[in-house]
Motif scaffolding. Sequence first.
Motif, PDB file in Angstrom:
ATOM      1  N   LEU A 252       0.806  -1.220   0.000  1.00 44.36           N
ATOM      2  CA  LEU A 252       0.000   0.000   0.000  1.00 44.36           C
ATOM      3  C   LEU A 252       0.842   1.274   0.000  1.00 44.36           C
ATOM      4  O   LEU A 252       0.331   2.355  -0.300  1.00 44.36           O
ATOM      5  CB  LEU A 252      -0.937   0.021   1.214  1.00 44.36           C
ATOM      6  CG  LEU A 252      -2.008  -1.074   1.262  1.00 44.36           C
ATOM      7  CD1 LEU A 252      -2.878  -0.904   2.502  1.00 44.36           C
ATOM      8  CD2 LEU A 252      -2.872  -1.049   0.007  1.00 44.36           C
ATOM      9  N   GLY A 253       2.116   1.158   0.396  1.00 38.55           N
ATOM     10  CA  GLY A 253       2.978   2.330   0.383  1.00 38.55           C
ATOM     11  C   GLY A 253       2.985   3.103   1.681  1.00 38.55           C
ATOM     12  O   GLY A 253       3.596   4.172   1.751  1.00 38.55           O
ATOM     13  N   TYR A 254       2.304   2.602   2.701  1.00 40.44           N
ATOM     14  CA  TYR A 254       2.350   3.241   4.009  1.00 40.44           C
ATOM     15  C   TYR A 254       2.233   2.183   5.089  1.00 40.44           C
ATOM     16  O   TYR A 254       1.865   1.046   4.839  1.00 40.44           O
ATOM     17  CB  TYR A 254       1.273   4.313   4.181  1.00 40.44           C
ATOM     18  CG  TYR A 254      -0.112   3.916   3.719  1.00 40.44           C
ATOM     19  CD1 TYR A 254      -0.598   4.368   2.494  1.00 40.44           C
ATOM     20  CD2 TYR A 254      -0.937   3.106   4.497  1.00 40.44           C
ATOM     21  CE1 TYR A 254      -1.861   4.013   2.058  1.00 40.44           C
ATOM     22  CE2 TYR A 254      -2.208   2.758   4.069  1.00 40.44           C
ATOM     23  CZ  TYR A 254      -2.667   3.215   2.850  1.00 40.44           C
ATOM     24  OH  TYR A 254      -3.910   2.858   2.416  1.00 40.44           O
ATOM     25  N   LEU A 257       0.479   1.185  10.928  1.00 39.22           N
ATOM     26  CA  LEU A 257       0.112   2.140  11.965  1.00 39.22           C
ATOM     27  C   LEU A 257      -0.649   3.314  11.367  1.00 39.22           C
ATOM     28  O   LEU A 257      -1.677   3.747  11.917  1.00 39.22           O
ATOM     29  CB  LEU A 257       1.366   2.633  12.689  1.00 39.22           C
ATOM     30  CG  LEU A 257       1.134   3.535  13.902  1.00 39.22           C
ATOM     31  CD1 LEU A 257       0.344   2.796  14.965  1.00 39.22           C
ATOM     32  CD2 LEU A 257       2.459   4.029  14.462  1.00 39.22           C
ATOM     33  N   LYS A 258      -0.182   3.826  10.228  1.00 35.48           N
ATOM     34  CA  LYS A 258      -0.892   4.907   9.571  1.00 35.48           C
ATOM     35  C   LYS A 258      -2.236   4.410   9.052  1.00 35.48           C
ATOM     36  O   LYS A 258      -3.255   5.108   9.172  1.00 35.48           O
ATOM     37  CB  LYS A 258      -0.062   5.467   8.403  1.00 35.48           C
ATOM     38  CG  LYS A 258      -0.769   6.605   7.678  1.00 35.48           C
ATOM     39  CD  LYS A 258       0.087   7.211   6.579  1.00 35.48           C
ATOM     40  CE  LYS A 258      -0.662   8.333   5.875  1.00 35.48           C
ATOM     41  NZ  LYS A 258       0.154   8.965   4.802  1.00 35.48           N
ATOM     42  N   PHE A 259      -2.249   3.224   8.481  1.00 34.03           N
ATOM     43  CA  PHE A 259      -3.501   2.650   7.988  1.00 34.03           C
ATOM     44  C   PHE A 259      -4.513   2.536   9.121  1.00 34.03           C
ATOM     45  O   PHE A 259      -5.687   2.896   8.975  1.00 34.03           O
ATOM     46  CB  PHE A 259      -3.246   1.272   7.382  1.00 34.03           C
ATOM     47  CG  PHE A 259      -4.484   0.563   6.927  1.00 34.03           C
ATOM     48  CD1 PHE A 259      -5.073   0.884   5.714  1.00 34.03           C
ATOM     49  CD2 PHE A 259      -5.072  -0.421   7.705  1.00 34.03           C
ATOM     50  CE1 PHE A 259      -6.227   0.235   5.280  1.00 34.03           C
ATOM     51  CE2 PHE A 259      -6.214  -1.078   7.292  1.00 34.03           C
ATOM     52  CZ  PHE A 259      -6.792  -0.749   6.075  1.00 34.03           C
ATOM     53  N   LEU A 260      -4.059   2.042  10.266  1.00 33.80           N
ATOM     54  CA  LEU A 260      -4.950   1.874  11.407  1.00 33.80           C
ATOM     55  C   LEU A 260      -5.438   3.223  11.918  1.00 33.80           C
ATOM     56  O   LEU A 260      -6.620   3.388  12.227  1.00 33.80           O
ATOM     57  CB  LEU A 260      -4.227   1.119  12.517  1.00 33.80           C
ATOM     58  CG  LEU A 260      -5.029   0.810  13.784  1.00 33.80           C
ATOM     59  CD1 LEU A 260      -6.282   0.012  13.454  1.00 33.80           C
ATOM     60  CD2 LEU A 260      -4.162   0.044  14.776  1.00 33.80           C
ATOM     61  N   ARG A 261      -4.530   4.205  11.984  1.00 31.78           N
ATOM     62  CA  ARG A 261      -4.914   5.530  12.472  1.00 31.78           C
ATOM     63  C   ARG A 261      -5.919   6.188  11.531  1.00 31.78           C
ATOM     64  O   ARG A 261      -6.918   6.769  11.980  1.00 31.78           O
ATOM     65  CB  ARG A 261      -3.678   6.421  12.624  1.00 31.78           C
ATOM     66  CG  ARG A 261      -3.990   7.765  13.248  1.00 31.78           C
ATOM     67  CD  ARG A 261      -2.726   8.534  13.580  1.00 31.78           C
ATOM     68  NE  ARG A 261      -3.022   9.798  14.238  1.00 31.78           N
ATOM     69  CZ  ARG A 261      -3.291   9.920  15.530  1.00 31.78           C
ATOM     70  NH1 ARG A 261      -3.304   8.852  16.305  1.00 31.78           N
ATOM     71  NH2 ARG A 261      -3.555  11.104  16.050  1.00 31.78           N
TER      72      ARG A 261
END
Length: 316
Positions: A252-254, A257-261
């Motif tokens: 996904l490229g990230y 933790l960012k996805f969850l946030r």
Amino acid sequence: MKFKNQSSALQRCILQTDDPDQQAGNLTNWQQEYDQMSDGAFYGTVDKLTSQNLHVFREYSNQALHQQCQIWPDAIWFGIPLENNKNVRINGQGLMNNALATRVGDHEFELVTPEDFTIYGVVLENTFLNQIAELQGIELREMDIFKNPALELDPKNLDALKHHLGEIVGENSNKMAAHIKEDILISSLINALPENGNFRRPKPSYQHRKQVVERVKSYIHEHQQVPVTMTELCQIAYVSRRTLQYSFETILGYSPLKFLRMTRLNQVRRALKNAPKESTVVEIAETWGFTHAGQFSSDYKKLFGESPSETLRKSH
């Protein structure tokens, strides 16, 4: 892999005393004796949260103490002084500024603390701690945490750990889900521990990484009203935290933790849009793990172009 009573509630208790013996007895299931070593009337507090897997507390004493301590068997204790470690000793070893103290259960240890001293304590069952560490791709048995009474940490990791401890024990955390508290705390604790640097795992294939990401995305889509933690994402995907991280970053490229946030922020927005009139932004945000109102509002407005209170007002 499932954790024993992972969702069990964290019970909170705040105790104050003018007696060092009572202070020693205010920590659940500890065997210990406190001798006061400085002059003056004693005052101490213990603010603690306990569940079957986890005990976390913030202890303050205004007088210098000589402590003989022992936690229960099959457990491990981490002691994190809130500020300067000057004049703190564990088993005769001085505690450096960027260090924490640690001892395993069923072994008595000696702790010397100065006047006007605050320490965070975290006690976990060994099995529980190792299960979570295994999900993160870390073998705690390869480290020295079960051998050395004092561990020097990276200052940034230690600061992050203290910050999360403040969030967990602070009054503002009362409405945060118990399993989110546990995940935030234990993950930051494990991440702060020094590694020996020789533990490596082979990188997963593209197909495996893709399956990991799709499995997590599917679960979150089907459970949009249930707060989910990083540890639970590892369980859902049947991978370590490191594999989860690598999979998300390459697919996904990230980061996960960012996805969850970002997912939580979107979940908060949906909750605000469908909230009863008596609901508040703070209540809804804390339910999804956001305890710092200012940072949450800033992140929310940056993502959606409006404040959370504006979203709530529109829903009414």
